[in-house]
Design an enzyme around this catalytic site. Structure first.
Site, short mmCIF file in Angstrom:
data_model
loop_
_atom_site.label_atom_id
_atom_site.label_comp_id
_atom_site.label_asym_id
_atom_site.label_seq_id
_atom_site.Cartn_x
_atom_site.Cartn_y
_atom_site.Cartn_z
N THR A 22 63.26 18.50 -16.84
CA THR A 22 62.29 18.76 -17.91
C THR A 22 60.87 18.34 -17.53
OG1 THR A 22 62.55 16.56 -18.86
CG2 THR A 22 64.10 18.25 -19.60
N ARG A 64 59.99 10.83 -13.71
CA ARG A 64 59.98 12.15 -14.33
C ARG A 64 61.38 12.72 -14.27
NH1 ARG A 64 55.77 16.46 -12.16
NH2 ARG A 64 57.11 16.37 -10.33
N ASP A 114 56.46 14.52 -2.14
CA ASP A 114 56.84 13.44 -3.06
C ASP A 114 56.24 12.12 -2.52
OD1 ASP A 114 59.51 12.78 -5.14
OD2 ASP A 114 58.39 11.17 -4.17
N ASP A 166 58.67 9.08 -2.08
CA ASP A 166 59.58 9.24 -0.93
C ASP A 166 58.84 9.03 0.39
OD1 ASP A 166 61.72 9.73 -2.56
OD2 ASP A 166 61.67 11.90 -2.33
C1 PRP Z 1 55.58 10.83 -9.45
C2 PRP Z 1 54.19 10.26 -9.32
C3 PRP Z 1 53.74 10.15 -10.75
C4 PRP Z 1 54.42 11.33 -11.39
C5 PRP Z 1 53.39 12.41 -11.60
O1 PRP Z 1 56.48 9.84 -9.78
O2 PRP Z 1 54.11 9.06 -8.61
O3 PRP Z 1 54.14 8.94 -11.38
O4 PRP Z 1 55.42 11.79 -10.49
O5 PRP Z 1 53.94 13.47 -12.28
P1 PRP Z 1 53.50 13.87 -13.76
O6 PRP Z 1 52.00 13.84 -13.77
O7 PRP Z 1 54.05 15.25 -13.92
O8 PRP Z 1 54.10 12.91 -14.72
P2 PRP Z 1 58.07 10.13 -9.94
O9 PRP Z 1 58.40 10.42 -11.36
O10 PRP Z 1 58.47 11.15 -8.92
O11 PRP Z 1 58.69 8.72 -9.64
P3 PRP Z 1 58.70 7.87 -8.29
O12 PRP Z 1 57.28 7.41 -8.04
O13 PRP Z 1 59.62 6.76 -8.60
O14 PRP Z 1 59.18 8.75 -7.18
N1 URA Z 2 54.92 13.60 -7.91
C1 URA Z 2 54.80 13.61 -6.58
O1 URA Z 2 55.15 12.64 -5.88
N2 URA Z 2 54.32 14.73 -6.00
C2 URA Z 2 53.93 15.80 -6.71
O2 URA Z 2 53.47 16.79 -6.11
C3 URA Z 2 54.06 15.76 -8.11
C4 URA Z 2 54.55 14.63 -8.69
#
Ligand code: PRP
Ligand code: URA
Length: 212
Positions: free
Chosen positions: A111, A107, A203, A206
């Protein structure tokens, strides 16, 4: 509460118990990873009630009998990277021979728009039931795009599993992909101004991988 026929929210005491530990900011990486896996295993059991079985002849110590089994090779797992990786072992506990594809989405922090950066799927995925997994469903952008990416590649049977969802994410997926059953363990209140789920768990990527 949810008003979408394709969305199933679990109301399971064991899941509630485990999700409350998952949310705790003092839960460390190892326990966090184990809990994600355990919750996913319970969700997988619950979400496969309609999976098609095939007859199989079995010889017990007493006689031959026809029983039922899940056809080998009929299931695949696709985690949305990164956090979805934490759920793969949970599905593998139930379907140890399931092949695994990967969809990379991140994400944009400003945005909140999702961006696909990777997609590698097993041969023959078009004919399998695919468990698309991601612990977090926030705006729903990542899940909607990942579902579209699978459909574009000919996948016909998809089940989407998320552990924690915001109402806006559920609405987005239910409207854009009303043909896909969506399994959620817990629906939270809302998103904050940065797109994080409240109360949420922070997160997920993380916390799973210890990046922060
Ligand atoms: C997080 C999570 C989802 C997304 C959800 O991933 O694991 O994939 O956000 O958010 P959304 O419903 O608003 O799209 P992130 O983009 O943080 O990537 P990561 O898993 O690599 O940390
Ligand atoms: N992605 C995450 O990991 N946590 C949130 O709360 C939203 C998106």
């Amino acid at each position: 509460m949810n008003n979408y026929p394709n969305v199933f929210v679990f109301d399971h005491p064991l899941i509630k118990h485990k999700v409350s530990i998952l949310r705790d900011k003092n839960t460390g990486m190892k326990q966090f990873r184990e809990l994600i896996e355990e919750i996913t295993t319970v969700m997988t059991y619950e979400s496969m009630r309609d999976v098609e079985l095939e007859p199989v002849e079995v010889e017990t110590p007493l006689e031959k009998t026809v029983q039922w089994r899940v056809p080998e090779e009929s299931i695949a797992i696709v985690p949305i990277l990164r956090a979805g990786l934490g759920m793969v072992n949970g599905v593998h506990k139930v379907f140890p021979t399931a092949r695994v594809g990967h969809i990379g989405m991140y994400r944009d922090e400003e945005t909140l728009e999702p961006h696909e950066y990777y997609c590698k799927l097993p041969d023959g995925i078009q004919d399998k039931t695919v468990f698309l997994v991601d612990p977090m469903l926030a705006t729903g952008g990542s899940a909607c795009d990942a579902l579209a990416a699978l459909k574009k590649r000919g996948v016909k049977h998809i089940k989407f599993m998320a552990i924690i969802a915001a109402p806006s994410g559920i609405e987005a997926v239910a409207n854009a992909h009303s043909d896909v059953p969506v399994y959620i363990s817990t629906v939270d209140r809302c998103l904050n101004e940065n797109g994080y789920i409240l109360p949420g768990l922070g997160d997920a990527g993380d916390r799973l991988f210890g990046t922060k």
